[in-house]
Enzyme design. Structure first.
Site, PDB file in Angstrom:
ATOM      1  N   ARG A 168       6.991   1.567   2.091  1.00  0.00           N
ATOM      2  CA  ARG A 168       7.972   2.463   1.480  1.00  0.00           C
ATOM      3  C   ARG A 168       9.384   2.131   1.944  1.00  0.00           C
ATOM      4  O   ARG A 168      10.326   2.138   1.156  1.00  0.00           O
ATOM      5  CB  ARG A 168       7.621   3.922   1.769  1.00  0.00           C
ATOM      6  CG  ARG A 168       6.348   4.387   1.063  1.00  0.00           C
ATOM      7  CD  ARG A 168       6.155   5.891   1.143  1.00  0.00           C
ATOM      8  NE  ARG A 168       6.195   6.417   2.489  1.00  0.00           N
ATOM      9  CZ  ARG A 168       5.141   6.542   3.293  1.00  0.00           C
ATOM     10  NH1 ARG A 168       3.942   6.148   2.874  1.00  0.00           N
ATOM     11  NH2 ARG A 168       5.264   7.045   4.506  1.00  0.00           N
ATOM     12  N   ASN A 223       0.902  -1.138   0.000  1.00  0.00           N
ATOM     13  CA  ASN A 223       0.000   0.000   0.000  1.00  0.00           C
ATOM     14  C   ASN A 223       0.950   1.198   0.000  1.00  0.00           C
ATOM     15  O   ASN A 223       1.699   1.380   0.956  1.00  0.00           O
ATOM     16  CB  ASN A 223      -0.869  -0.018   1.264  1.00  0.00           C
ATOM     17  CG  ASN A 223      -1.688   1.240   1.429  1.00  0.00           C
ATOM     18  OD1 ASN A 223      -1.517   2.218   0.698  1.00  0.00           O
ATOM     19  ND2 ASN A 223      -2.578   1.230   2.402  1.00  0.00           N
ATOM     20  N   ALA A 274       0.702   4.146   0.678  1.00  0.00           N
ATOM     21  CA  ALA A 274       0.543   5.064   1.809  1.00  0.00           C
ATOM     22  C   ALA A 274       1.199   4.545   3.087  1.00  0.00           C
ATOM     23  O   ALA A 274       1.304   5.268   4.073  1.00  0.00           O
ATOM     24  CB  ALA A 274      -0.937   5.325   2.056  1.00  0.00           C
ATOM     25  N   CYS A 275       1.660   3.307   3.072  1.00  0.00           N
ATOM     26  CA  CYS A 275       2.213   2.651   4.255  1.00  0.00           C
ATOM     27  C   CYS A 275       3.718   2.918   4.378  1.00  0.00           C
ATOM     28  O   CYS A 275       4.477   2.632   3.450  1.00  0.00           O
ATOM     29  CB  CYS A 275       1.944   1.157   4.164  1.00  0.00           C
ATOM     30  SG  CYS A 275       2.831   0.143   5.346  1.00  0.00           S
ATOM     31  N   SER A 276       4.137   3.418   5.520  1.00  0.00           N
ATOM     32  CA  SER A 276       5.560   3.719   5.720  1.00  0.00           C
ATOM     33  C   SER A 276       6.415   2.452   5.717  1.00  0.00           C
ATOM     34  O   SER A 276       7.547   2.460   5.226  1.00  0.00           O
ATOM     35  CB  SER A 276       5.772   4.509   7.010  1.00  0.00           C
ATOM     36  OG  SER A 276       5.394   3.731   8.134  1.00  0.00           O
TER      37      SER A 276
END
Length: 122
Positions: free
Chosen positions: A13, A6, A8-10
């Site tokens: 990333r 996802n 948006a997930c740190s």
């Protein structure tokens, strides 16, 4: 090697950043857009050696709406959990890396990402 993320997930990333730093070859699957079907979830669970409740984000609002904390965590309920993950992919723990050796890891830590890299290098 494939990584379910996802964006948006740190943690996702961070995993991508480490894979890139190591020069790893991989494909990205944005599993909220390209939702895995039940058979794919079963296959990943087999590769992980886990049950569906082990990779379910039970603190998500959708999990609370479904009442997942009260669902039985036993073999007879396995298909119900898998179906819920397929219908509500936001509930799938992330990131998940499927390694080239046929295994998979939930890659929430640097150590887990490195483990997947080691498995794919074999």
């Amino acid at each position: 090697m494939e990584i379910w993320i996802n964006p948006a997930c740190s943690k996702c990333r961070s995993a991508i950043k480490l894979l890139d730093a190591e020069g790893a070859g991989y494909t990205v699957r944005r599993y909220l857009d390209d939702v895995p079907h039940e058979d794919e979830i079963r296959a990943v669970l087999d590769r992980l050696g886990l049950e569906p409740w082990d990779i379910t984000r039970t603190q998500e609002a959708e999990a609370k709406e479904l009442g997942l904390k009260d669902w039985p965590r036993e073999a007879d309920a396995r298909e119900r959990w898998i179906s819920a993950l397929a219908r509500h992919p936001k509930l799938i723990q992330r990131p998940i890396i499927t390694a080239d050796d046929g295994s998979a890891v939930v890659a929430r830590t640097e150590e887990a990402v490195r483990d997947a890299l080691t498995r794919s290098a074999r």
